[in-house]
Design a protein around this motif. Structure first.
Motif, short mmCIF file in Angstrom:
data_model
loop_
_atom_site.label_atom_id
_atom_site.label_comp_id
_atom_site.label_asym_id
_atom_site.label_seq_id
_atom_site.Cartn_x
_atom_site.Cartn_y
_atom_site.Cartn_z
N CYS A 1 40.59 50.35 39.52
CA CYS A 1 40.08 49.31 40.43
C CYS A 1 41.22 48.50 41.03
N ARG A 2 42.22 48.21 40.22
CA ARG A 2 43.37 47.45 40.74
C ARG A 2 44.09 48.26 41.81
N ARG A 3 44.26 49.54 41.57
CA ARG A 3 44.94 50.41 42.54
C ARG A 3 44.15 50.49 43.85
N PRO B 1 37.69 44.41 43.27
CA PRO B 1 37.49 43.49 42.15
C PRO B 1 36.45 44.05 41.18
N ALA C 1 42.55 49.79 35.71
CA ALA C 1 43.75 50.16 36.47
C ALA C 1 43.37 50.85 37.78
N GLU D 1 42.19 48.15 44.89
CA GLU D 1 41.98 46.77 45.34
C GLU D 1 40.49 46.42 45.41
N GLU E 1 43.64 41.15 31.09
CA GLU E 1 43.58 41.69 32.45
C GLU E 1 42.96 40.71 33.45
#
Length: 276
Positions: A201-203, A207, A199, A205, A229
């Motif tokens: 890493c997604r926030r 990869p 989460a 951006e 995911e």
């Protein structure tokens, strides 16, 4: 390429994997140990430390001959570091983040900023590597300024050994990376904390891909999470008592498992391919 090696919890083998990858690549690169509260990559890489630099953060100094104790600095400090005690304003050193708001809002210009040391950056070499390691001073809480100081270093290939968890130091270490390699273990705690790191890493951006350490054939929960995911599993490192035996003698993951050299190199090439 900047590659952050991170984990949602401590004890997954993150530093071991980061050091093993750096050694397996056997090429000029820069290794940044950003786990400034418990740096230990030097135990595996054995660098020759050539210089040390103090890291300073801004710190308010109050000229009490000008201060009329109006309380503006106390009201505007978001960290509760300024307190009014009788006829004086006092700075709580361990709470101050050095943002400088107090100086900006003081109507009497009674506050100036100076530098306060919070830690040290050690610089050296380990074989073909440039090595940087941060060390937080005992009793200090501000590790992010040290991490920022370490991350000023650039190279064609940078490996960052991040602090464990998903708090501010881990976020600062991963931010701006080209890819995050998330080291986990096939346990309920490992899966839970891996979810949190994905989460993050997604926030940011950034990869990410996963390394399952101490894999013993019961990886279904990690696999299920990664499938859900859409995160690739890039490497599995088997559970082996020999690793602990080599660690106890100060050895590295590659000394315990020399056959990992090629899989680690292949993983690095795969990561570069994912970034294209």
């Amino acid at each position: 390429m900047i590659l952050a090696v991170a984990s949602g919890k401590g004890g997954t083998g993150k530093t071991s994997v980061a050091c093993a990858l750096a050694l397996a690549l056997d090429r000029p690169l820069t290794f940044l140990d950003c786990d400034v509260e418990g740096a230990n990559a030097h135990l595996f890489l054995r660098p020759e430390i050539r210089s040390r630099e103090e890291v300073l953060v801004p710190y308010p100094n109050i000229d009490h001959s000008k201060c009329d104790v109006c309380g503006r600095c106390v009201e505007e400090c978001h960290f509760g570091a300024m307190v009014r005690l009788g006829k004086k304003v006092k700075v709580m050193q361990n709470l101050c983040h050095g943002c400088g708001v107090c100086r900006l809002v003081c109507p009497r210009k009674a506050i100036s900023m100076s530098g306060r040391p919070v830690g040290t950056v050690h610089q050296g070499t380990a074989g073909l590597m440039r090595f940087f390691c941060g060390e937080l001073r005992t009793g200090e809480a501000l590790s992010v300024p040290i991490i920022k100081s370490i991350k000023r270093e650039n190279d064609d290939t940078v490996i960052i050994d991040c602090p464990p968890g998903t708090s501010c130091p881990a976020v600062e270490s991963v931010e701006g990376s080209d890819f995050a390699l998330l080291v986990t273990e096939p346990t309920p705690f490992g899966v839970h904390d891996l979810r949190g790191m994905i989460a993050v890493c997604r926030r940011l951006e950034v990869p990410c891909g996963v390394v399952i350490n101490r894999s013993f054939g019961e990886d279904q929960d990690v696999e299920s999470l990664c499938t859900t995911e859409g995160v690739p599993i890039l490497l599995r490192i088997p559970f082996d008592r020999k690793v602990a035996e080599v660690y106890a003698k100060g050895g590295t993951l590659l000394e315990a498992m020399p056959d990992l050299v090629e899989p680690l190199r292949d993983m690095y090439l795969e990561i570069r391919g994912l970034r294209r």
